[in-house]
Design a protein around this motif. Structure first.
Motif, PDB file in Angstrom:
ATOM      1  N   ASP A 120       0.859  -1.190   0.000  1.00  0.00           N
ATOM      2  CA  ASP A 120       0.000   0.000   0.000  1.00  0.00           C
ATOM      3  C   ASP A 120       0.893   1.237   0.000  1.00  0.00           C
ATOM      4  O   ASP A 120       1.823   1.324   0.788  1.00  0.00           O
ATOM      5  CB  ASP A 120      -0.897  -0.007   1.243  1.00  0.00           C
ATOM      6  CG  ASP A 120      -1.861  -1.184   1.219  1.00  0.00           C
ATOM      7  OD1 ASP A 120      -2.006  -1.813   0.153  1.00  0.00           O
ATOM      8  OD2 ASP A 120      -2.466  -1.484   2.262  1.00  0.00           O
ATOM      9  N   LEU A 121       0.587   2.178  -0.884  1.00  0.00           N
ATOM     10  CA  LEU A 121       1.510   3.298  -1.075  1.00  0.00           C
ATOM     11  C   LEU A 121       1.172   4.517  -0.227  1.00  0.00           C
ATOM     12  O   LEU A 121       1.500   5.637  -0.594  1.00  0.00           O
ATOM     13  CB  LEU A 121       1.546   3.682  -2.560  1.00  0.00           C
ATOM     14  CG  LEU A 121       1.934   2.558  -3.517  1.00  0.00           C
ATOM     15  CD1 LEU A 121       2.025   3.087  -4.942  1.00  0.00           C
ATOM     16  CD2 LEU A 121       3.255   1.926  -3.111  1.00  0.00           C
ATOM     17  N   ASP A 122       0.540   4.299   0.916  1.00  0.00           N
ATOM     18  CA  ASP A 122       0.131   5.455   1.710  1.00  0.00           C
ATOM     19  C   ASP A 122       1.274   6.118   2.467  1.00  0.00           C
ATOM     20  O   ASP A 122       1.218   7.284   2.788  1.00  0.00           O
ATOM     21  CB  ASP A 122      -0.980   5.058   2.679  1.00  0.00           C
ATOM     22  CG  ASP A 122      -2.224   4.644   1.912  1.00  0.00           C
ATOM     23  OD1 ASP A 122      -2.460   5.222   0.831  1.00  0.00           O
ATOM     24  OD2 ASP A 122      -2.936   3.736   2.366  1.00  0.00           O
ATOM     25  N   SER A 123       2.318   5.368   2.767  1.00  0.00           N
ATOM     26  CA  SER A 123       3.433   5.968   3.505  1.00  0.00           C
ATOM     27  C   SER A 123       4.528   6.391   2.543  1.00  0.00           C
ATOM     28  O   SER A 123       4.648   5.881   1.434  1.00  0.00           O
ATOM     29  CB  SER A 123       3.994   4.968   4.514  1.00  0.00           C
ATOM     30  OG  SER A 123       4.646   3.922   3.826  1.00  0.00           O
ATOM     31  N   LEU A 124       5.342   7.329   3.006  1.00  0.00           N
ATOM     32  CA  LEU A 124       6.451   7.819   2.201  1.00  0.00           C
ATOM     33  C   LEU A 124       7.429   6.675   1.891  1.00  0.00           C
ATOM     34  O   LEU A 124       7.894   6.517   0.775  1.00  0.00           O
ATOM     35  CB  LEU A 124       7.162   8.943   2.969  1.00  0.00           C
ATOM     36  CG  LEU A 124       8.290   9.626   2.215  1.00  0.00           C
ATOM     37  CD1 LEU A 124       7.745  10.323   0.979  1.00  0.00           C
ATOM     38  CD2 LEU A 124       9.007  10.626   3.121  1.00  0.00           C
ATOM     39  N   LYS A 125       7.673   5.834   2.896  1.00  0.00           N
ATOM     40  CA  LYS A 125       8.609   4.707   2.738  1.00  0.00           C
ATOM     41  C   LYS A 125       8.107   3.761   1.652  1.00  0.00           C
ATOM     42  O   LYS A 125       8.882   3.247   0.848  1.00  0.00           O
ATOM     43  CB  LYS A 125       8.738   3.931   4.059  1.00  0.00           C
ATOM     44  CG  LYS A 125       9.607   4.605   5.061  1.00  0.00           C
ATOM     45  CD  LYS A 125      11.084   4.293   4.782  1.00  0.00           C
ATOM     46  CE  LYS A 125      11.973   5.200   5.598  1.00  0.00           C
ATOM     47  NZ  LYS A 125      13.066   5.800   4.878  1.00  0.00           N
ATOM     48  N   ALA A 126       6.803   3.524   1.669  1.00  0.00           N
ATOM     49  CA  ALA A 126       6.239   2.606   0.683  1.00  0.00           C
ATOM     50  C   ALA A 126       6.358   3.208  -0.711  1.00  0.00           C
ATOM     51  O   ALA A 126       6.666   2.514  -1.682  1.00  0.00           O
ATOM     52  CB  ALA A 126       4.784   2.303   1.017  1.00  0.00           C
ATOM     53  N   PHE A 127       6.131   4.508  -0.799  1.00  0.00           N
ATOM     54  CA  PHE A 127       6.226   5.152  -2.099  1.00  0.00           C
ATOM     55  C   PHE A 127       7.670   5.134  -2.615  1.00  0.00           C
ATOM     56  O   PHE A 127       7.909   4.905  -3.802  1.00  0.00           O
ATOM     57  CB  PHE A 127       5.688   6.584  -2.043  1.00  0.00           C
ATOM     58  CG  PHE A 127       5.623   7.212  -3.395  1.00  0.00           C
ATOM     59  CD1 PHE A 127       4.692   6.775  -4.325  1.00  0.00           C
ATOM     60  CD2 PHE A 127       6.536   8.180  -3.768  1.00  0.00           C
ATOM     61  CE1 PHE A 127       4.652   7.317  -5.601  1.00  0.00           C
ATOM     62  CE2 PHE A 127       6.507   8.736  -5.042  1.00  0.00           C
ATOM     63  CZ  PHE A 127       5.561   8.300  -5.960  1.00  0.00           C
ATOM     64  N   GLU A 128       8.611   5.324  -1.699  1.00  0.00           N
ATOM     65  CA  GLU A 128      10.030   5.237  -2.093  1.00  0.00           C
ATOM     66  C   GLU A 128      10.351   3.843  -2.636  1.00  0.00           C
ATOM     67  O   GLU A 128      11.099   3.682  -3.583  1.00  0.00           O
ATOM     68  CB  GLU A 128      10.937   5.515  -0.883  1.00  0.00           C
ATOM     69  CG  GLU A 128      11.064   6.981  -0.553  1.00  0.00           C
ATOM     70  CD  GLU A 128      11.755   7.212   0.800  1.00  0.00           C
ATOM     71  OE1 GLU A 128      11.702   8.355   1.247  1.00  0.00           O
ATOM     72  OE2 GLU A 128      12.312   6.242   1.380  1.00  0.00           O
TER      73      GLU A 128
END
Ligand SMILES: [Zn+2]
Ligand SMILES: [Zn+2]
Ligand SMILES: [Zn+2]
Length: 743
Positions: free
Chosen positions: A430-438
């Protein structure tokens, strides 16, 4: 005497393919050579026509376990009258077209487990591996898959390992992660609180003692760390749930062997096949009513399923020598962030961990455990990751352009099209966190590097607020937009290579629809939406997704006045104070923060609220699982429904207001009605059927729909090898482009 050249494409590098060719060439008295090139394997053989014919037969019939041939190009050449057959070093990558496919990580094979038991350099070695097993994708920095391009590059092979590595007849010939007790990575055990090392003698005995005494241990695996604790210990599991802020979402367990799994869950033949496969996924099983193994009731509260996997690395097997109970083995991460791969991150992000079992082979690409279940005798993939991904789907033609599909925001994965390969990344999350998006951006970079890939086209969801959509719009490339629910249907088409018109049931959570209404209960004929469920107002918008009671209340407001609703003896009404009821009623009548949604997922929410199983939920899909737990096959009734101008109106409230019912009745009726609707529309439309979208993770619903369609002799498809939920969106987006000749 003839000479013949072969160019072989598929999964042919790093899987023991060249030694296999060497063996069968020598066996058939052929001369020539074999070598890797940037796209696959190239070889030439010379000998009698008859022997070459046998060679070709064996090439197909005796393939190494991890190899897969997609295409072969052959050509007759003039004989060179060579004297021997040799394995040549990789050629320089002259044309720079890196398209050799990367193999996923594979569970330890039986032979390696035997080696680990024997005296010698592999005795009790936690990272024993060979060409038929071991880490792959998780340790690769770039292609070609040579040791120097993996995180094993810093470990020099000892003489004995080097000998095996160089011997074409050895099982470890060119096994890139080959290593042993004397030359390989080393284990270390740490006190997480004081960050101090603990003496390594009897390391596995120590870790087992920690687990048995109720401690939480982070253990490094193939694609990241697991958080591990005793699966029978209520107190430690409650502690873990509190720290992870995960009140009810099921926790997967790891078992010693299939005997142990069978003593706590019902396992059919197909499920056992999956559990013991070389991919070793988590398989969701039905809890056994008479378990011989004590398990905590907090592992999967209120639901009748449990996710189980088998020990899949030598490290796990060594640990289980000292453990008699299954262990919780859940990905080590914070909330929705990606799986942690470094010990320092465990220290800094997971303060509740007591001990860490680490080793110094770096994880380059994090990979979660894959998650599967068996439905109607067929595999269903819920999370495509370790063992299965990167996954390659062969297209029947070559795409002119390079396509990158960026997928959905939840359960994200990405897909790449180049030539006739469609490559699906492992689950990103899930791309809700900055870490996940990175991590999403990093995965794109990784694949670009693997394949020298630069997209001509980027395809994304219609949802303007998806992180993936926003990212795509910043890239300065040709963009293609695909509707979310149609992408679900195309994902299924991609897996089965389907063309033409199908009747597509896209049942999902709430997703972007036509701009006014959130979709999630859509039925397509070809690419056109022909039917959908009657929209429900989601009182409080986003809030309603976590609170089934708001959806139920909204359905009551559709039918009754505020005063009439206040009079009702229903739990979902009593959840709210009179003032709140009034406010929510206002929001309903005036359409204030009350977006409309045709999502079937939200209807599941309403049902669990009406039957008072849950008024709030803590994870996506919880209502579906709860509803299934209350399904009773002896309850055969269903709700009335009407279809007017393509709008399906299920008369749930009408039933509730006029009948007595219990939990089982209401939940069974809802699933029965969905099945009836699927069958009746399928009979009317007379097309082959596709079932896709997150709602079809509901095993009971999918099983009943499948059986019903079979009874009516209607052909149907649902995804088996790729994710039926939003993990499959990128695949659908990519295939949409390919099929519509964009690219
Ligand atoms: Zn092996
Ligand atoms: Zn060695
Ligand atoms: Zn979806």
């Amino acid at each position: 005497m003839i000479r013949k050249s072969f160019l072989i494409y598929g999964v042919v590098q790093g899987v023991g393919f060249r030694p296999f060719i060497y063996k069968i060439a020598c066996k058939n008295k052929l001369c020539g050579f074999v070598k890797n090139d940037s796209e696959g394997v190239e070889l030439e053989v010379e000998g009698s026509e008859e022997n070459i014919k046998i060679f070709e037969e064996q090439l197909h019939a005796q393939l190494p376990p991890l190899a897969r041939i997609d295409t072969i190009k052959t050509k007759e050449l003039e004989p060179l009258y060579e004297k021997s057959f040799e394995i040549r070093e990789s050629s320089i990558y002259a044309n720079n077209a890196k398209t050799a496919l990367i193999s996923p990580d594979i569970a330890t094979c039986h032979e390696c487990l035997e080696d680990k038991k024997k005296e010698g350099k592999y005795h009790n070695y936690f990272a024993t591996n060979c060409t038929n097993c071991g880490p792959r994708y998780s340790i690769i920095k770039t292609v070609p898959y040579d040791r120097s391009n993996t995180s094993m590059d810093k470990f020099a092979m000892c003489e004995s390992c080097l000998e095996e590595y160089k011997n074409p007849l050895s099982r470890r010939y060119h096994a890139q992660p080959i290593s042993c007790n004397s030359c390989g990575p080393k284990l270390s055990l740490w006190h997480a609180q004081s960050k101090t090392a603990i003496d390594e003698t009897d390391i596995f005995k120590k870790v087992a003692d920690f687990i048995e005494s109720g401690k939480i241990v982070a253990i490094k695996g193939i694609g990241g760390f697991h958080i591990v604790c005793d699966a029978s210990n209520d107190a430690v599991i409650l502690k873990l749930r509190e720290f992870k802020n995960r009140p009810t979402k099921p926790l997967a367990i790891m078992c010693k062997d299939s005997v142990q799994i069978k003593s706590l869950a019902c396992v059919n033949e197909k499920e056992e096949e999956l559990l013991t496969s070389k991919e070793a996924p988590i398989v969701i099983l039905k809890k056994s009513l008479f378990s011989y193994v004590k398990l905590s009731k907090f592992l999967a509260p209120n639901i009748d399923r449990i996710g189980c996997m088998l020990a899949y690395t030598p490290l796990h097997h060594l640990l289980f020598q000292y453990l008699n109970t299954p262990i919780v083995a859940t990905s080590a991460n914070l909330g929705d962030e990606p799986i942690l791969t470094k010990m320092e991150d465990i220290f800094s992000k997971l303060p509740f961990i007591d001990f860490v079992l680490d080793f110094n082979r770096e994880i380059i690409n994090g990979v979660d455990d894959s998650l599967l279940q068996v439905v109607n005798g067929k595999t269903q993939t819920l999370r495509l990751s370790r063992g299965y991904a990167p996954k390659v789907i062969k297209l029947p033609f070559k795409s002119e352009k390079k396509i990158l599909a960026v997928g959905a925001n939840a359960k994200n994965s990405i897909a790449f099209v180049m030539g006739n390969n469609l490559i699906l990344s492992p689950h990103i999350g899930d791309l809700d966190s900055l870490k996940a998006f990175e991590y999403f951006e990093r995965t794109i970079e990784t694949f670009k590097r693997f394949y020298d890939f630069e997209p001509d086209i980027i395809v994304h969801d219609k949802h303007p607020n998806y992180e993936t959509t926003k990212w795509a719009k910043k890239q300065n490339k040709e963009l293609v937009e695909v509707g979310h629910h149609l992408a679900h249907i195309y994902a299924c088409k991609a897996e089965f290579g389907l063309s033409g018109d199908y009747l597509g049931f896209s049942f999902d959570g709430t997703g972007f629809g036509d701009g006014k209404i959130l979709w999630g209960g859509e039925i397509f004929v070809g690419d056109e939406r022909k039917y959908h469920f009657k929209p429900i107002k989601l009182l409080g918008g986003e809030k309603a997704i976590k609170e089934p009671r708001r959806v139920a209340l909204s359905m009551l407001f559709d039918a009754l006045s505020l005063e009439e609703v206040q009079e009702l003896d229903l739990a979902c009404v009593k959840e709210f104070s009179p003032e709140n009821l009034k406010l929510l009623h206002q929001s309903h009548t005036k359409n204030l923060n009350a977006p409309q949604s045709s999502s079937v997922g939200r209807m599941f929410d309403a049902i669990v609220s009406f039957s008072d199983i849950a008024q709030t939920i803590s994870y996506e899909g919880e209502s579906g699982l709860l509803c299934e737990s209350y399904y009773d096959e002896n309850r055969t009734r269903s709700f009335n429904y009407a279809i007017t101008d393509g709008v399906i109106d299920m008369k749930i409230v009408e039933f509730i207001l006029n009948n007595k019912f219990d939990k089982k009745e209401l939940n069974s009726m809802f699933i029965n009605t969905l099945v009836e609707i699927i069958i009746s529309i399928s009979k009317k439309e007379k097309l082959k059927v596709i079932l896709s979208g997150g709602v079809f993770q509901n095993k009971t619903l999918l099983e009943l729909a499948a059986c019903g369609l079979e009874k009516e002799n209607i052909s149907y498809f649902f995804q088996q090898q790729t994710a039926i939920n939003d993990g499959g969106i990128a695949l659908g987006q990519a295939y949409f482009c390919v099929k519509n000749n964009i690219g």
